[in-house]
Design a protein around this motif. Structure first.
Motif, PDB file in Angstrom:
ATOM      1  N   LEU A 190       0.818  -1.212   0.000  1.00  0.00           N
ATOM      2  CA  LEU A 190       0.000   0.000   0.000  1.00  0.00           C
ATOM      3  C   LEU A 190       0.855   1.267   0.000  1.00  0.00           C
ATOM      4  CD1 LEU A 190      -2.793  -1.090   2.510  1.00  0.00           C
ATOM      5  CD2 LEU A 190      -2.965  -0.890   0.017  1.00  0.00           C
ATOM      6  N   VAL A 191       2.021   1.226   0.637  1.00  0.00           N
ATOM      7  CA  VAL A 191       2.939   2.369   0.607  1.00  0.00           C
ATOM      8  C   VAL A 191       3.397   2.619  -0.825  1.00  0.00           C
ATOM      9  CG1 VAL A 191       5.245   3.183   1.275  1.00  0.00           C
ATOM     10  CG2 VAL A 191       3.730   2.176   2.991  1.00  0.00           C
ATOM     11  N   LYS A 192       3.757   1.535  -1.517  1.00  0.00           N
ATOM     12  CA  LYS A 192       4.218   1.649  -2.904  1.00  0.00           C
ATOM     13  C   LYS A 192       3.096   2.151  -3.806  1.00  0.00           C
ATOM     14  CE  LYS A 192       7.702   1.021  -5.679  1.00  0.00           C
ATOM     15  NZ  LYS A 192       8.957   1.798  -5.488  1.00  0.00           N
ATOM     16  N   LEU A 193       1.878   1.728  -3.476  1.00  0.00           N
ATOM     17  CA  LEU A 193       0.730   2.110  -4.293  1.00  0.00           C
ATOM     18  C   LEU A 193       0.337   3.573  -4.051  1.00  0.00           C
ATOM     19  CD1 LEU A 193      -1.232   0.583  -6.259  1.00  0.00           C
ATOM     20  CD2 LEU A 193      -2.775   0.344  -4.302  1.00  0.00           C
ATOM     21  N   PHE A 200       8.256   2.750   7.657  1.00  0.00           N
ATOM     22  CA  PHE A 200       7.525   2.762   6.403  1.00  0.00           C
ATOM     23  C   PHE A 200       7.397   4.215   5.952  1.00  0.00           C
ATOM     24  CE2 PHE A 200       5.649  -1.428   7.717  1.00  0.00           C
ATOM     25  CZ  PHE A 200       6.146  -2.149   6.636  1.00  0.00           C
ATOM     26  N   ARG A 201       7.658   4.473   4.680  1.00  0.00           N
ATOM     27  CA  ARG A 201       7.621   5.849   4.181  1.00  0.00           C
ATOM     28  C   ARG A 201       6.194   6.376   4.248  1.00  0.00           C
ATOM     29  NH1 ARG A 201       6.555   7.946  -0.682  1.00  0.00           N
ATOM     30  NH2 ARG A 201       6.536   5.883  -1.644  1.00  0.00           N
ATOM     31  N   THR A 202       6.030   7.560   4.865  1.00  0.00           N
ATOM     32  CA  THR A 202       4.699   8.169   5.025  1.00  0.00           C
ATOM     33  C   THR A 202       4.599   9.504   4.291  1.00  0.00           C
ATOM     34  OG1 THR A 202       5.423   9.233   7.075  1.00  0.00           O
ATOM     35  CG2 THR A 202       4.336   7.096   7.273  1.00  0.00           C
ATOM     36  N   MET A 203       5.732   9.969   3.699  1.00  0.00           N
ATOM     37  CA  MET A 203       5.745  11.259   2.995  1.00  0.00           C
ATOM     38  C   MET A 203       6.172  11.069   1.549  1.00  0.00           C
ATOM     39  SD  MET A 203       7.522  13.921   5.663  1.00  0.00           S
ATOM     40  CE  MET A 203       6.703  14.433   7.159  1.00  0.00           C
ATOM     41  N   ARG A 204       5.900  12.090   0.791  1.00  0.00           N
ATOM     42  CA  ARG A 204       6.413  12.094  -0.573  1.00  0.00           C
ATOM     43  C   ARG A 204       7.919  12.286  -0.533  1.00  0.00           C
ATOM     44  NH1 ARG A 204       1.633  14.638  -0.315  1.00  0.00           N
ATOM     45  NH2 ARG A 204      -0.027  13.814  -1.673  1.00  0.00           N
ATOM     46  N   VAL A 205       8.608  11.764  -1.527  1.00  0.00           N
ATOM     47  CA  VAL A 205      10.072  11.856  -1.572  1.00  0.00           C
ATOM     48  C   VAL A 205      10.487  13.323  -1.653  1.00  0.00           C
ATOM     49  CG1 VAL A 205      12.150  11.229  -2.850  1.00  0.00           C
ATOM     50  CG2 VAL A 205      10.253   9.606  -2.674  1.00  0.00           C
ATOM     51  N   MET A 206      11.479  13.695  -0.801  1.00  0.00           N
ATOM     52  CA  MET A 206      11.909  15.099  -0.751  1.00  0.00           C
ATOM     53  C   MET A 206      13.377  15.164  -0.384  1.00  0.00           C
ATOM     54  SD  MET A 206      10.181  16.086   2.876  1.00  0.00           S
ATOM     55  CE  MET A 206       8.860  14.931   2.556  1.00  0.00           C
ATOM     56  N   ASN A 207      13.900  16.383  -0.347  1.00  0.00           N
ATOM     57  CA  ASN A 207      15.283  16.622   0.041  1.00  0.00           C
ATOM     58  C   ASN A 207      15.477  16.235   1.512  1.00  0.00           C
ATOM     59  OD1 ASN A 207      17.671  18.024   1.035  1.00  0.00           O
ATOM     60  ND2 ASN A 207      17.691  19.024  -0.963  1.00  0.00           N
ATOM     61  N   VAL A 226       2.806  14.744   3.851  1.00  0.00           N
ATOM     62  CA  VAL A 226       2.337  13.423   4.289  1.00  0.00           C
ATOM     63  C   VAL A 226       1.268  12.904   3.338  1.00  0.00           C
ATOM     64  CG1 VAL A 226       1.283  12.124   6.182  1.00  0.00           C
ATOM     65  CG2 VAL A 226       2.827  14.027   6.685  1.00  0.00           C
ATOM     66  N   THR A 227       1.411  11.653   2.901  1.00  0.00           N
ATOM     67  CA  THR A 227       0.406  11.038   2.024  1.00  0.00           C
ATOM     68  C   THR A 227      -0.823  10.652   2.850  1.00  0.00           C
ATOM     69  OG1 THR A 227       1.257   8.787   2.353  1.00  0.00           O
ATOM     70  CG2 THR A 227       2.259  10.100   0.588  1.00  0.00           C
ATOM     71  N   PHE A 273      -2.338   7.699   2.999  1.00  0.00           N
ATOM     72  CA  PHE A 273      -2.066   6.431   3.680  1.00  0.00           C
ATOM     73  C   PHE A 273      -0.996   6.631   4.764  1.00  0.00           C
ATOM     74  CE2 PHE A 273       0.063   2.150   3.800  1.00  0.00           C
ATOM     75  CZ  PHE A 273      -0.983   1.511   4.445  1.00  0.00           C
ATOM     76  N   GLY A 274      -0.047   7.522   4.478  1.00  0.00           N
ATOM     77  CA  GLY A 274       0.997   7.822   5.455  1.00  0.00           C
ATOM     78  C   GLY A 274       0.436   8.415   6.730  1.00  0.00           C
ATOM     79  N   SER A 275      -0.587   9.246   6.612  1.00  0.00           N
ATOM     80  CA  SER A 275      -1.228   9.843   7.791  1.00  0.00           C
ATOM     81  C   SER A 275      -1.827   8.759   8.679  1.00  0.00           C
ATOM     82  CB  SER A 275      -2.306  10.833   7.348  1.00  0.00           C
ATOM     83  OG  SER A 275      -2.955  11.384   8.460  1.00  0.00           O
ATOM     84  N   PHE A 276      -2.458   7.771   8.038  1.00  0.00           N
ATOM     85  CA  PHE A 276      -3.021   6.644   8.794  1.00  0.00           C
ATOM     86  C   PHE A 276      -1.910   5.867   9.501  1.00  0.00           C
ATOM     87  CE2 PHE A 276      -3.633   2.011   8.593  1.00  0.00           C
ATOM     88  CZ  PHE A 276      -4.614   1.872   9.565  1.00  0.00           C
ATOM     89  N   LEU A 277      -0.817   5.615   8.776  1.00  0.00           N
ATOM     90  CA  LEU A 277       0.295   4.869   9.378  1.00  0.00           C
ATOM     91  C   LEU A 277       0.868   5.603  10.581  1.00  0.00           C
ATOM     92  CD1 LEU A 277       2.290   3.580   6.247  1.00  0.00           C
ATOM     93  CD2 LEU A 277       0.755   2.274   7.729  1.00  0.00           C
ATOM     94  N   ARG A 278       0.989   6.914  10.483  1.00  0.00           N
ATOM     95  CA  ARG A 278       1.556   7.705  11.584  1.00  0.00           C
ATOM     96  C   ARG A 278       0.648   7.670  12.808  1.00  0.00           C
ATOM     97  NH1 ARG A 278       5.274  12.000  10.908  1.00  0.00           N
ATOM     98  NH2 ARG A 278       6.516  11.780   9.016  1.00  0.00           N
ATOM     99  N   LYS A 279      -0.648   7.904  12.589  1.00  0.00           N
ATOM    100  CA  LYS A 279      -1.575   7.951  13.720  1.00  0.00           C
ATOM    101  C   LYS A 279      -1.723   6.600  14.401  1.00  0.00           C
ATOM    102  CE  LYS A 279      -4.313  11.986  12.406  1.00  0.00           C
ATOM    103  NZ  LYS A 279      -3.869  12.739  13.607  1.00  0.00           N
TER     104      LYS A 279
END
Length: 467
Positions: free
Chosen positions: A305-308, A333-340, A356-357, A359-365
Motif C-alpha cells: 500500500l505504501v508503494k501504491l 515505512f515511508r509516510t511522505m512524498r520523496v523530498m530533500n 504526508v500522504t 495512507f501515510g497519515s493513517f500509518l503515523r496515527k
C-alpha cells in the motif's frame, strides 16, 4: 518497638515463604499427578517432597542474601518482584545442576514447570497483599516510624512535604532542630514544632521516641556532622543525610570507591552491568523475531500500500542518535512524498502537513510506520523499550536548551518508552519527556520493560499528537 516489629515481619516473611513453597508443592503434585496424570510415576511422593525441602532451603537462603527479609518500607513493589524472581530462578539453576550431578533425571519436567510458576505466582501475590495491608495500616497511623529532622531550612521543609505526600510509608516527623528558627513550622494547617538547637541533640533524643534522624543541613554546616553522627550512634539511632546538592543526584545514587575513598556515582545506570545488558538484548532479539514472524502478512500488505500510495521507496531511512551518542539509520515505512533530506532532517511534521500522504497519515496515527524498527532492534541499533531517538539537528539544539537531555543516550533507544506510554508522544513537551526518559534510565528493571510493553498494548497505538 519499631525494630522489634521489623524483625518480627522479617521472620513472618521467611516463614510465609516456607509455607508458600509447600503449598506450591502440593498444588503442583495434584495438578501433575492427579489432574494431568498419564499413569507414569518413576519417583515416589516422598522423593519429590525431599527435593522440595532442598528447594525450600535454597530459596529462603538466597532470599536472605538478596535482602528480601530486611526492612521494605522504602522499597518499591517492582523491586521486590525482581528480587523474588531472582531468588527462585537462582534456586532453579542450583536445583537443576544438582539433579544433573546426581543423575536424577526422572523428575517430571511438566511438574517442575508447574512447581516453579506456582512458587513465583504465589510469592508475588502474597507479598502484594502484605504490602497493600501495611500501606493501609500506616495511613491509619499504625506501624509508624518517628523521625527527627535537623535543619528547618529549605532542605528540611522539602523533606517534610515529601513525607506528607507519602503517608503509606508510615513515617511521622516529630519535629525539627534548628539554630536559627524557633516555634513552629506551619504548612496547610499542620504545625511541626522546632524543638531545640542542634547542639542539644543528645537531650532531645533522651526526651523523645526517635527511630531515625534526618540531617537536612546546608554544606557550610558540615562541621556539625561529626558530633551529630556520634550522638545518634551513642543513642543507637540511624542517621540519614540529605546532601545539599541532592538535585544533582539520580533517584538511586550509588557509592563507588577508589582505594579507601568513597565516591558518589552521580549517574548510576543499571544497564551498565554486563549481565543485565545481556538479558535485555536477548529479550529484544527473541521478542523482535516473534513480532516480525507473526506480523509478516501485515508488513507485506503495508509495503504494498505504501508503494501504491505514492512513488518512491517503501522504507524511509533517517539518521538518528542512539546509544553513546552514536548515529544510526532508523527504518520506517515511508509516510511522505520523496523530498530533500535536509528538509526532513531539520523540520518537525505539522498538522495537515502537505508532505504526508493519505495512507501515510493513517500509518503515523496508528504507529504502524514504526514496525520496521524491529529490524533496527535485531541489528542492535535499538531496543524494544527505551527513550525515543532523535535527529542529530535536534539533539544538538536540545542538549543546550534542556538539562539532562543527553542522559537518554546512556541506553539504547526504543520503539516504545516510559514517556510514550504516559502520553508524551508526537507534539508534546520535550522537557516532560526527558523527565520520564531519565527516570527510565536510572530505574530500569526487566519487570519495568514488561510493564511498558503491556501498557503500550493496553493504551493502544493510536497517537492523537502524530501528524
Amino acid at each position: 518497638m519499631i525494630r522489634k516489629n521489623e524483625r518480627f515481619l522479617s521472620k513472618v516473611y521467611a516463614f510465609t515463604d516456607v509455607v508458600v513453597i509447600q503449598l506450591a508443592f502440593f498444588l503442583s503434585w495434584i495438578i501433575r499427578f492427579m489432574i494431568l496424570s498419564d499413569g507414569i510415576e518413576t519417583i515416589s511422593f516422598i522423593d519429590y517432597f525431599r527435593w522440595n525441602l532442598f528447594y525450600t532451603i535454597s530459596v529462603v537462603t538466597i532470599s536472605a542474601l538478596l535482602g528480601l527479609y530486611s526492612s521494605k518500607r522504602r522499597r518499591s513493589y517492582t523491586f521486590e518482584i525482581y528480587r523474588v524472581c531472582q531468588a527462585h530462578l537462582v534456586s532453579v539453576v542450583v536445583f537443576m545442576s544438582l539433579l544433573f550431578i546426581l543423575r536424577t533425571i526422572d523428575i517430571s519436567r511438566i511438574y517442575l514447570m508447574i512447581f516453579i510458576l506456582a512458587n513465583i505466582s504465589l510469592s508475588v501475590a502474597y507479598r502484594f497483599v502484605v504490602k497493600y495491608v501495611l500501606k493501609i495500616l500506616r495511613k491509619r497511623g499504625y506501624n509508624k516510624k518517628f523521625m527527627l529532622v535537623l535543619g528547618a531550612g529549605t532542605l528540611g521543609k522539602k523533606f517534610y512535604n515529601n513525607i506528607r505526600k507519602h503517608p503509606e510509608l508510615g513515617y511521622e516527623i516529630i519535629g525539627f532542630l534548628d539554630d536559627y528558627q524557633e516555634g513552629f513550622y506551619r504548612e496547610d494547617n499542620m504545625e511541626i514544632p522546632i524543638l531545640d538547637k542542634i547542639d542539644r541533640l543528645d537531650v532531645v533524643l533522651k526526651q523523645h521516641l526517635v527511630d531515625e534522624v534526618v540531617v537536612a543541613l546546608p554544606l557550610y554546616a558540615h562541621e556539625k556532622f561529626q558530633n551529630i553522627i556520634f550522638s545518634c550512634e551513642k543513642a543507637g539511632i540511624k542517621v540519614l543525610i540529605i546532601p545539599d546538592y541532592y538535585h544533582f543526584l539520580p533517584a538511586k545514587p550509588s557509592i563507588d570507591s577508589v582505594g579507601e575513598m568513597p565516591l558518589i556515582n552521580i549517574r548510576d545506570v543499571p544497564l551498565d552491568e554486563m549481565q543485565l545488558r545481556f538479558f535485555k538484548r536477548l529479550f529484544d532479539i527473541v521478542f523482535s523475531l516473534i513480532v516480525l514472524l507473526l506480523l509478516s502478512p501485515l508488513l507485506i500488505l503495508i509495503a504494498f500500500l505504501v508503494k501504491l500510495s505514492s512513488p518512491g521507496p517503501i522504507i524511509f531511512k533517517q539518521e538518528r542518535v542512539g546509544l553513546n551518542r552514536r548515529s544510526f539509520n532508523i527504518y520506517k515505512f515511508r509516510t511522505m512524498r520523496v523530498m530533500n533530506n535536509d528538509i526532513s532532517n531539520n523540520q518537525w511534521t505539522t498538522a495537515n502537513d502537505s508532505r504526508v500522504t493519505i495512507f501515510g497519515s493513517f500509518l503515523r496515527k496508528s504507529s504502524l510506520d514504526e514496525l520496521p524498527q524491529f529490524l533496527n532492534v535485531l541489528k542492535g541499533d535499538m531496543s524494544v523499550v527505551g527513550p525515543r531517538p532523535e535527529r542529530p539537528f535536534f539533539v544538538e539544539r536540545f542538549r543546550e536548551e534542556i538539562p539532562q537531555y543527553m542522559i537518554k543516550h546512556h541506553v539504547r533507544p526504543g520503539i516504545t518508552g516510559w514517556a510514550q506510554v504516559n502520553g508524551l508522544r508526537g507534539d508534546t513537551s520535550i522537557e516532560d519527556r526527558i523527565k520520564y526518559d531519565v527516570f527510565y534510565v536510572e530505574n530500569w528493571t526487566f519487570i519495568f520493560d514488561i510493564k511498558i510493553i503491556l501498557k503500550t498494548f493496553l493504551t493502544g497505538f493510536i497517537n492523537k499528537n502524530a501528524y
